[in-house]
Motif scaffolding. Structure first.
Motif, short mmCIF file in Angstrom:
data_model
loop_
_atom_site.label_atom_id
_atom_site.label_comp_id
_atom_site.label_asym_id
_atom_site.label_seq_id
_atom_site.Cartn_x
_atom_site.Cartn_y
_atom_site.Cartn_z
N LEU A 31 53.74 52.54 15.11
CA LEU A 31 52.31 52.64 14.88
C LEU A 31 51.57 52.69 16.22
O LEU A 31 52.09 52.21 17.24
N THR A 32 50.38 53.26 16.20
CA THR A 32 49.54 53.31 17.41
C THR A 32 48.14 52.84 17.03
O THR A 32 47.18 53.60 17.07
N CYS A 33 48.03 51.57 16.66
CA CYS A 33 46.78 51.04 16.13
C CYS A 33 45.66 51.11 17.17
O CYS A 33 45.86 50.76 18.34
N LEU A 34 44.50 51.56 16.73
CA LEU A 34 43.38 51.76 17.64
C LEU A 34 42.94 50.47 18.32
O LEU A 34 42.39 50.50 19.41
N TYR A 35 43.16 49.32 17.66
CA TYR A 35 42.70 48.04 18.21
C TYR A 35 43.85 47.20 18.74
O TYR A 35 43.67 46.01 19.03
N ARG B 76 43.28 55.04 2.31
CA ARG B 76 44.41 55.73 2.96
C ARG B 76 44.00 56.48 4.22
O ARG B 76 44.72 56.46 5.23
N GLN B 77 42.86 57.13 4.18
CA GLN B 77 42.43 57.88 5.36
C GLN B 77 42.12 56.94 6.52
O GLN B 77 42.46 57.23 7.67
N THR B 78 41.48 55.82 6.21
CA THR B 78 41.18 54.85 7.26
C THR B 78 42.47 54.28 7.83
O THR B 78 42.60 54.10 9.05
N TYR B 79 43.44 53.99 6.95
CA TYR B 79 44.71 53.44 7.43
C TYR B 79 45.37 54.41 8.41
O TYR B 79 45.85 53.99 9.48
N GLU B 80 45.40 55.68 8.07
CA GLU B 80 46.04 56.66 8.97
C GLU B 80 45.23 56.84 10.25
O GLU B 80 45.81 57.04 11.32
N LYS B 81 43.92 56.72 10.16
CA LYS B 81 43.10 56.80 11.37
C LYS B 81 43.39 55.63 12.29
O LYS B 81 43.50 55.78 13.51
N VAL B 82 43.54 54.45 11.70
CA VAL B 82 43.79 53.24 12.49
C VAL B 82 45.17 53.24 13.11
O VAL B 82 45.34 52.88 14.28
N THR B 83 46.20 53.64 12.33
CA THR B 83 47.60 53.44 12.73
C THR B 83 48.35 54.70 13.12
O THR B 83 49.38 54.61 13.78
N GLY B 84 47.88 55.86 12.66
CA GLY B 84 48.64 57.09 12.86
C GLY B 84 49.76 57.26 11.86
O GLY B 84 50.57 58.18 12.00
N ARG B 85 49.83 56.40 10.85
CA ARG B 85 50.91 56.41 9.86
C ARG B 85 50.36 56.24 8.45
O ARG B 85 49.24 55.73 8.27
N PRO B 86 51.13 56.60 7.42
CA PRO B 86 50.68 56.41 6.04
C PRO B 86 50.82 54.96 5.58
O PRO B 86 51.66 54.21 6.09
N LEU B 87 50.02 54.59 4.60
CA LEU B 87 49.99 53.23 4.08
C LEU B 87 51.15 52.92 3.13
O LEU B 87 51.63 51.78 3.08
N GLN B 88 51.62 53.90 2.37
CA GLN B 88 52.52 53.64 1.24
C GLN B 88 53.75 52.79 1.58
O GLN B 88 54.11 51.90 0.81
#
Length: 267
Positions: free
Chosen positions: A55-59, A158-170
């Motif tokens: 993951l590449t979390c924005l924070y 889901r879109q926010t999760y991918e924006k935050v992490t670069g990965r899917p939530l599922q």
């Protein structure tokens, strides 16, 4: 994006090749270890941070743990020997040992070895700190040696999760349900970021999901902060949340109330 792979993926107890030494220490890539209180599981704990994260979390406040090359190849023997120095203190503080990262399930054999030895050799309460994205790599044997999972659910949208992490939530949701089926105790961690994850509907989604699992004993609502921004700069990375404020006390209280409305203890 290519998922980082670790080479210690052979199962524990695999046959030793002919001519090999009888004992070959299990090694992994370690960023650091530390003692902490209150943020990495209950009580005072020995925490080992493994290198590498998909993951590449924005924070992220430790972007220096993302790459294996930023860690040191270390044997499980050395880590356990270090942890053993603090067992009396940890026991008195009702703590334990936590395997964190990075993402520890990027190195599942090494993480599993550490958890097993922390629990059975040192007699410590064990915790696994994970995003759950690589939950399929957590074997049944590894999870048997885990007393508590610290599971980051970073967004319900889901879109926010991918924006935050670069990965899917599922994958995280699938892992959470697997832990619930096993009856494994979980603390959910949710980072509250104004303008990103603080929408009440987003929090409600995480809360309803966590509240329905039956094995979540606590939710940590973690206010966004910028303490790791200097590390981003040192790595030559753009910290896109530079202008994002920390949440107000009122925003934190509202988030906790949403979780508590679903029967969850929120702190």
């Amino acid at each position: 994006m290519t998922v980082l792979l670790d080479q210690n993926l052979a199962p524990l107890g695999a046959a030793t090749p002919a001519g090999a030494a009888m004992h070959r220490p299990i090694e992994g890539t370690v960023h650091s270890w530390d003692l902490s209180t209150g943020v990495d599981g209950p009580g005072s704990r020995f925490v080992v941070f493994l290198s590498g994260c998909p993951l590449t979390c924005l924070y992220c406040h430790n972007p220096d743990t993302w790459r294996m090359r930023n860690g040191k190849r270390t044997s499980a023997d050395d880590v356990v020997e270090e942890a053993a120095k603090y067992t009396s203190f940890i026991a008195a503080a009702r703590g334990g040992a936590t395997v964190s990262g990075g993402e520890p399930l990027l190195q599942p054999v090494f993480a599993g070895e550490l958890l097993h030895r922390f629990k059975h050799e040192l007699g410590l309460h064990t915790a696994l700190d994970t995003s759950g994205f690589l939950g399929v790599r957590a074997t049944a044997a590894l999870l048997r040696d885990v007393d508590l999972v610290l599971l980051d659910i970073k967004s319900w949208d889901r879109q926010t999760y991918e924006k935050v992490t670069g990965r899917p939530l599922q994958p995280t949701l699938d892992f959470a349900r697997r832990l619930a089926d096993l009856g494994k105790e979980v603390h959910v961690r949710f980072v509250l970021v104004p303008g990103l994850t603080d929408d009440p509907a987003n929090i409600e989604g995480v809360a309803a999901f966590a509240g329905g699992l039956g094995n979540v004993s606590r939710v940590d609502v973690l206010p966004f902060h910028k303490l790791g921004e200097g590390k981003w700069q040192a790595l030559g990375r753009n910290f896109t949340l530079h202008d994002t404020p920390s949440p107000t006390p009122g925003q934190v209280t509202l988030a906790k109330e949403i979780f508590e409305a679903h029967g969850l203890k929120a702190v």
